[in-house]
Write an enzyme that holds these catalytic residues in place. Structure first.
Site, PDB file in Angstrom:
ATOM      1  N   ARG A   1      49.202  70.025 -89.257  1.00  0.00           N
ATOM      2  CA  ARG A   1      49.428  70.158 -87.794  1.00  0.00           C
ATOM      3  C   ARG A   1      50.689  70.982 -87.622  1.00  0.00           C
ATOM      4  O   ARG A   1      51.768  70.607 -88.085  1.00  0.00           O
ATOM      5  CB  ARG A   1      49.587  68.780 -87.159  1.00  0.00           C
ATOM      6  CG  ARG A   1      50.072  68.854 -85.730  1.00  0.00           C
ATOM      7  CD  ARG A   1      49.999  67.528 -85.003  1.00  0.00           C
ATOM      8  NE  ARG A   1      48.635  67.186 -84.679  1.00  0.00           N
ATOM      9  CZ  ARG A   1      48.278  66.310 -83.730  1.00  0.00           C
ATOM     10  NH1 ARG A   1      49.204  65.683 -83.029  1.00  0.00           N
ATOM     11  NH2 ARG A   1      47.023  66.039 -83.503  1.00  0.00           N
TER      12      ARG A   1
ATOM     13  N   HIS B   1      42.024  72.710 -81.855  1.00  0.00           N
ATOM     14  CA  HIS B   1      42.046  71.324 -82.332  1.00  0.00           C
ATOM     15  C   HIS B   1      40.608  70.954 -82.744  1.00  0.00           C
ATOM     16  O   HIS B   1      39.950  70.132 -82.092  1.00  0.00           O
ATOM     17  CB  HIS B   1      42.576  70.410 -81.222  1.00  0.00           C
ATOM     18  CG  HIS B   1      43.049  69.067 -81.683  1.00  0.00           C
ATOM     19  ND1 HIS B   1      43.027  68.673 -83.021  1.00  0.00           N
ATOM     20  CD2 HIS B   1      43.548  68.001 -80.993  1.00  0.00           C
ATOM     21  CE1 HIS B   1      43.496  67.435 -83.106  1.00  0.00           C
ATOM     22  NE2 HIS B   1      43.817  67.004 -81.907  1.00  0.00           N
TER      23      HIS B   1
ATOM     24  N   GLN C   1      39.458  67.238 -83.277  1.00  0.00           N
ATOM     25  CA  GLN C   1      39.285  66.529 -82.007  1.00  0.00           C
ATOM     26  C   GLN C   1      37.901  66.829 -81.436  1.00  0.00           C
ATOM     27  O   GLN C   1      37.178  65.921 -80.999  1.00  0.00           O
ATOM     28  CB  GLN C   1      40.380  67.001 -81.020  1.00  0.00           C
ATOM     29  CG  GLN C   1      40.266  66.411 -79.637  1.00  0.00           C
ATOM     30  CD  GLN C   1      40.578  64.919 -79.602  1.00  0.00           C
ATOM     31  OE1 GLN C   1      41.618  64.502 -80.075  1.00  0.00           O
ATOM     32  NE2 GLN C   1      39.675  64.123 -79.059  1.00  0.00           N
TER      33      GLN C   1
ATOM     34  N   ASP D   1      43.209  66.818 -70.587  1.00  0.00           N
ATOM     35  CA  ASP D   1      44.252  66.813 -71.627  1.00  0.00           C
ATOM     36  C   ASP D   1      45.596  66.872 -70.897  1.00  0.00           C
ATOM     37  O   ASP D   1      45.640  67.164 -69.686  1.00  0.00           O
ATOM     38  CB  ASP D   1      44.029  68.054 -72.517  1.00  0.00           C
ATOM     39  CG  ASP D   1      45.044  68.185 -73.653  1.00  0.00           C
ATOM     40  OD1 ASP D   1      45.762  67.209 -73.957  1.00  0.00           O
ATOM     41  OD2 ASP D   1      45.113  69.281 -74.263  1.00  0.00           O
TER      42      ASP D   1
ATOM     43  N   CYS E   1      41.580  63.472 -74.771  1.00  0.00           N
ATOM     44  CA  CYS E   1      41.910  63.455 -76.214  1.00  0.00           C
ATOM     45  C   CYS E   1      43.047  62.480 -76.513  1.00  0.00           C
ATOM     46  O   CYS E   1      43.188  62.057 -77.658  1.00  0.00           O
ATOM     47  CB  CYS E   1      42.260  64.856 -76.679  1.00  0.00           C
ATOM     48  SG  CYS E   1      43.563  65.625 -75.692  1.00  0.00           S
TER      49      CYS E   1
ATOM     50  N   ARG F   1      37.368  59.730 -83.811  1.00  0.00           N
ATOM     51  CA  ARG F   1      38.179  60.645 -84.629  1.00  0.00           C
ATOM     52  C   ARG F   1      38.064  60.259 -86.101  1.00  0.00           C
ATOM     53  O   ARG F   1      37.915  61.102 -86.978  1.00  0.00           O
ATOM     54  CB  ARG F   1      39.672  60.574 -84.210  1.00  0.00           C
ATOM     55  CG  ARG F   1      40.003  61.014 -82.811  1.00  0.00           C
ATOM     56  CD  ARG F   1      39.773  62.499 -82.614  1.00  0.00           C
ATOM     57  NE  ARG F   1      40.414  63.308 -83.630  1.00  0.00           N
ATOM     58  CZ  ARG F   1      41.705  63.695 -83.621  1.00  0.00           C
ATOM     59  NH1 ARG F   1      42.482  63.379 -82.608  1.00  0.00           N
ATOM     60  NH2 ARG F   1      42.207  64.447 -84.599  1.00  0.00           N
TER      61      ARG F   1
HETATM   62  N1   CP Z   1      44.349  63.511 -79.819  1.00  0.00           N
HETATM   63  C1   CP Z   1      45.266  63.633 -80.782  1.00  0.00           C
HETATM   64  O1   CP Z   1      45.233  64.587 -81.580  1.00  0.00           O
HETATM   65  O2   CP Z   1      46.174  62.635 -80.803  1.00  0.00           O
HETATM   66  P1   CP Z   1      47.497  62.584 -81.679  1.00  0.00           P
HETATM   67  O3   CP Z   1      48.401  63.679 -81.166  1.00  0.00           O
HETATM   68  O4   CP Z   1      48.037  61.220 -81.481  1.00  0.00           O
HETATM   69  O5   CP Z   1      47.121  62.855 -83.123  1.00  0.00           O
HETATM   70  N1  NVA Z   2      47.134  69.951 -75.870  1.00  0.00           N
HETATM   71  C1  NVA Z   2      47.772  68.805 -76.458  1.00  0.00           C
HETATM   72  C2  NVA Z   2      46.803  68.035 -77.313  1.00  0.00           C
HETATM   73  C3  NVA Z   2      47.334  66.761 -77.890  1.00  0.00           C
HETATM   74  C4  NVA Z   2      46.350  66.091 -78.781  1.00  0.00           C
HETATM   75  C5  NVA Z   2      48.959  69.239 -77.283  1.00  0.00           C
HETATM   76  O1  NVA Z   2      48.856  70.271 -77.968  1.00  0.00           O
HETATM   77  O2  NVA Z   2      49.997  68.571 -77.242  1.00  0.00           O
END
Ligand code: CP
Ligand code: NVA
Length: 308
Positions: free
Chosen positions: A106, A133, A136, A227, A267, A295
């Site tokens: 990430r 993502h 997700q 989101d 999400c 997930r």
């Molecule tokens: N939806 C999601 O990716 O959650 P986290 O940021 O908690 O991993």
């Molecule tokens: N768009 C959000 C998604 C979190 C899972 C972010 O990037 O923070």
């Protein structure tokens, strides 16, 4: 009996790193894992996690999914490893891929993820970048399929910022040929690169629509998805984004415009009274916590294919 089969691409950096058939296969596998119909073990296999941004769901669901597959995970905190002190990605990637069997990363720039993938001899999974993502989206479409059994005539409306989550939904929608509507304030449209990739795949180009008119986008939709307004790394933009997105909240009035059997997805993490009201989060229409659970099943399916 359903078995995991290797994906055609080494890495899973984008939703487009799977074919439509592979996508459907992953969804079937995920469902089997959820129903405990599959018991596949990859003893001694190690998943390395490198998270430059915070995470609850992605981190823990990967850890549990790997444990359920009989393997283990190593969670590399960039602050306490040399990554945070500026060791080049190409060196980190070459070393970690000698220890681990697969890496989930990430980070911010998608190009950094691609750099890891370039130098890693082992598969790399996108655990979220600013661009996409895809893990997700696997869980999202698993949740939609659980509700509606198939994807025929499904209209998915995403309300919010046209960034990572929206981009992966668009690409998956194109793979499945379902109608995807993105409703966002002016200036927050998804990248034209992603839109163009999706149009290349869609047989019927009318199925993808990007609009600033939220009511138009929601009308008759089967899935309403939102989101956060300010993504990780955008904390300094929060004040402006709160203003720009003020009319883009999933609330009871908006939900009335959707199909009567519509479901609500998010999400997570969610900011109540911003992108969604508490009432809609907690309503009977919400499948948000099923989606979060999925997930884990979806990533178990993904890992099982990558490690097969
Ligand atoms: N939806 C999601 O990716 O959650 P986290 O940021 O908690 O991993
Ligand atoms: N768009 C959000 C998604 C979190 C899972 C972010 O990037 O923070």
């Amino acid at each position: 009996m359903l078995k995991p089969s290797k994906l055609s691409k080494k890495n899973f950096l984008s939703s487009l790193d799977m074919t439509t058939d592979e996508f459907l296969h992953l969804l079937r596998l995920a469902n089997h894992f959820k129903n405990k119909d599959l018991n596949i073990k990859y003893k001694d296999k190690v998943l390395g996690l490198i998270f430059d941004k915070s995470s609850t769901r992605t981190r823990v669901s990967f850890q549990v999914a790997m444990t359920r597959l009989g393997g283990t995970t190593i969670d590399l905190n960039p602050i306490t490893s040399q990554i945070g002190r500026g060791e080049p990605i190409k060196d980190t990637a070459r070393v970690l891929s000698r220890y681990c069997d697969v890496l989930a990363i990430r980070t911010f720039d998608h190009s950094d993820l691609e750099e890891y993938a370039k130098w890693s001899t082992k598969p790399v999974i996108n655990a979220l970048t600013d661009l996409e993502h895809p893990c997700q989206a696997l869980a999202d479409f698993m949740t939609i399929k659980e509700e509606f059994i198939d994807f025929n005539n499904i209209v998915l409306t995403f309300i919010g910022d046209g960034n990572n989550v929206a981009n992966s939904l668009i690409l998956c929608g194109a793979l499945l040929g379902i109608e995807v509507r993105i409703a966002c304030p002016k200036g927050y449209e998804p990248s034209s690169l992603v839109i163009n990739k999706a149009y290349e795949i869609y047989k019927n180009k009318n199925l993808l629509k990007v609009t600033n008119d939220i009511n138009d986008a929601v009308s008759g939709a089967n899935v309403l998805y939102t989101d956060v307004w300010s993504s990780m790394g955008e904390e300094h933009k929060k004040e402006k984004k709160d203003k720009d997105f003020k009319d883009f909240t999933i609330n009871r009035h908006l939900v009335k415009e959707a199909d009567e059997n519509a479901i609500i997805l998010h999400c997570l993490p969610a900011y109540r009274s911003k992108e969604i009201t508490d009432e809609m989060m907690e309503s009977k229409k919400s499948r948000i916590f099923e989606q979060a659970e999925n997930r884990m099943h979806a990533q178990q399916a993904l890992l099982s294919c990558i490690l097969s």
